[in-house]
Motif scaffolding. Sequence first.
Motif, short mmCIF file in Angstrom:
data_model
loop_
_atom_site.label_atom_id
_atom_site.label_comp_id
_atom_site.label_asym_id
_atom_site.label_seq_id
_atom_site.Cartn_x
_atom_site.Cartn_y
_atom_site.Cartn_z
N THR A 44 0.84 -1.19 0.00
CA THR A 44 0.00 0.00 0.00
C THR A 44 0.88 1.24 0.00
O THR A 44 1.99 1.23 0.55
N LYS A 45 0.39 2.28 -0.62
CA LYS A 45 1.14 3.54 -0.64
C LYS A 45 0.71 4.48 0.48
O LYS A 45 1.28 5.55 0.64
N ASN A 46 -0.28 4.05 1.26
CA ASN A 46 -0.83 4.89 2.33
C ASN A 46 -0.23 4.46 3.67
O ASN A 46 -0.84 3.73 4.45
N VAL A 47 1.02 4.90 3.91
CA VAL A 47 1.76 4.48 5.10
C VAL A 47 2.19 5.71 5.91
O VAL A 47 2.76 6.66 5.36
N THR A 48 1.91 5.68 7.20
CA THR A 48 2.32 6.75 8.11
C THR A 48 3.17 6.16 9.23
O THR A 48 2.83 5.11 9.78
N VAL A 49 4.26 6.83 9.56
CA VAL A 49 5.10 6.43 10.69
C VAL A 49 4.71 7.27 11.90
O VAL A 49 4.73 8.51 11.84
N PHE A 50 4.34 6.61 12.99
CA PHE A 50 3.93 7.29 14.22
C PHE A 50 5.04 7.12 15.26
O PHE A 50 5.41 6.00 15.60
N THR A 51 5.55 8.23 15.76
CA THR A 51 6.66 8.16 16.73
C THR A 51 6.17 8.14 18.17
O THR A 51 6.96 7.95 19.09
N ASN A 52 4.88 8.37 18.40
CA ASN A 52 4.30 8.37 19.74
C ASN A 52 4.98 9.39 20.66
O ASN A 52 5.20 9.14 21.84
N GLY A 53 5.36 10.51 20.10
CA GLY A 53 5.95 11.57 20.89
C GLY A 53 7.43 11.39 21.18
O GLY A 53 8.05 12.26 21.81
N GLU A 54 8.01 10.28 20.74
CA GLU A 54 9.44 10.04 20.98
C GLU A 54 10.28 10.91 20.04
O GLU A 54 9.89 11.19 18.91
N LYS A 55 11.46 11.27 20.50
CA LYS A 55 12.39 11.99 19.66
C LYS A 55 12.91 11.06 18.58
O LYS A 55 13.38 9.96 18.87
N THR A 56 12.82 11.47 17.33
CA THR A 56 13.22 10.59 16.23
C THR A 56 14.73 10.40 16.20
O THR A 56 15.50 11.31 16.52
N GLU A 57 15.13 9.18 15.82
CA GLU A 57 16.55 8.83 15.69
C GLU A 57 16.81 8.24 14.32
O GLU A 57 17.53 7.25 14.17
N PHE A 58 16.20 8.83 13.29
CA PHE A 58 16.36 8.34 11.93
C PHE A 58 17.71 8.77 11.36
O PHE A 58 18.08 9.94 11.44
N THR A 59 18.42 7.83 10.78
CA THR A 59 19.64 8.16 10.05
C THR A 59 19.46 8.02 8.55
O THR A 59 20.18 8.62 7.77
N GLU A 60 18.47 7.20 8.15
CA GLU A 60 18.19 7.02 6.72
C GLU A 60 17.27 8.15 6.24
O GLU A 60 16.12 7.93 5.87
N THR A 61 17.78 9.35 6.24
CA THR A 61 16.95 10.52 5.92
C THR A 61 16.45 10.50 4.48
O THR A 61 15.44 11.14 4.17
N SER A 62 17.12 9.77 3.60
CA SER A 62 16.67 9.70 2.21
C SER A 62 15.33 9.01 2.06
O SER A 62 14.65 9.16 1.05
N MET A 63 14.92 8.27 3.10
CA MET A 63 13.65 7.54 3.04
C MET A 63 12.48 8.36 3.56
O MET A 63 11.32 7.98 3.38
N LEU A 64 12.76 9.48 4.21
CA LEU A 64 11.71 10.20 4.92
C LEU A 64 10.63 10.76 4.02
O LEU A 64 9.49 10.94 4.45
N ASP A 65 10.96 11.06 2.77
CA ASP A 65 9.96 11.64 1.87
C ASP A 65 8.99 10.60 1.33
O ASP A 65 8.05 10.93 0.62
N LYS A 66 9.18 9.34 1.70
CA LYS A 66 8.28 8.27 1.23
C LYS A 66 7.03 8.15 2.09
O LYS A 66 6.03 7.57 1.66
N PHE A 67 7.08 8.66 3.33
CA PHE A 67 5.99 8.45 4.28
C PHE A 67 5.61 9.74 4.97
O PHE A 67 6.39 10.68 5.05
N GLU A 68 4.41 9.73 5.51
CA GLU A 68 4.03 10.78 6.45
C GLU A 68 4.62 10.44 7.81
O GLU A 68 4.67 9.26 8.20
N ILE A 69 5.07 11.44 8.54
CA ILE A 69 5.60 11.24 9.89
C ILE A 69 4.70 11.98 10.87
O ILE A 69 4.50 13.19 10.75
N ASN A 70 4.12 11.25 11.82
CA ASN A 70 3.25 11.85 12.82
C ASN A 70 3.91 11.68 14.19
O ASN A 70 4.16 10.55 14.63
#
Length: 292
Positions: free
Chosen positions: A162-188
């Motif tokens: 599915t193309k309808n994917v959202t990443v939910f951090t639940n208020g946690e501070k993000t620790e993403f290093t693969e920043t090139s992937m971030l434009d693929k999803f919504e981040i909540n």
Amino acid sequence: MIYDAIIIGDGPAGISAALYTVRANIKTLVLGLGDSVLRKASKIENYYGFSEPVSGEWIISEGEKQLKRLGGEILKEEVIGIEKEDNFHVKTVNNTYTARTVLIATGQKQANIKIRNLKKFEGRGISYCTTCDGFFYRGKKVGVLGFKDFALHEANELLNFTKNVTVFTNGEKTEFTETSMLDKFEINEKPIAAFEGGEVLEKIVFEDGSEFPLDGMFIAYGTASSVNFALKMGILTREQSIIVNERQETNIPGLFAAGDCTGVFKQIAVAVGQGAIAGRSMIEYVRSQRES
């Protein structure tokens, strides 16, 4: 390059196994983040051979020094997946390593997720395995709960369904290093209060009272655990622990497990002992592969 053995986990079980494989001239790579729970132990008084208390941090440090002195290789990388074809392919955030045999020695991490109704909707909209259950959410609205690279990896896997994917951090501070992937999803990033629905999951309710309709949620909180690997590969488990035989081998030939992830008495002595058995078994497996 193909390693003879890859060991996932740099705690007592993993390092113990590596000491045996390296000394047997088995080309070995240890992958871990240095996050063993043993590091939190300030005083250890019941491990054989020490007349005075020692810290967990000291034991881990000395074990790593011992392995490096013997020529062992340790890389501080987060493992996000294991696959098997003719050989095993161990995926980290930035690399893929290949080996003839693999040991899972990741301990038994417990994600502390305090969201109401999480357990209620497990198997009814909440899943822990994209490989197992992604197919059932084809074209639907799904989420991934997590704030590290493991969550991004799982979200990327879901794009196959599915193309309808959202990443939910639940208020946690993000620790993403693969920043090139971030434009693929919504981040909540809103803190979540509860999962709601009837027979199946229907929505998320945030702490601010707002809601988010959802068909499915995949849990990828923190880093990948032994159970995450097991679910994806079809490794047999019992009560969140990996089932092994007397050789520390799982139901998948060439794939071994040792330490807390096997559900044993959580002591350094037990982890080191299981690691030694696993190391010996991996040596035998590699030598049999070389001869075949």
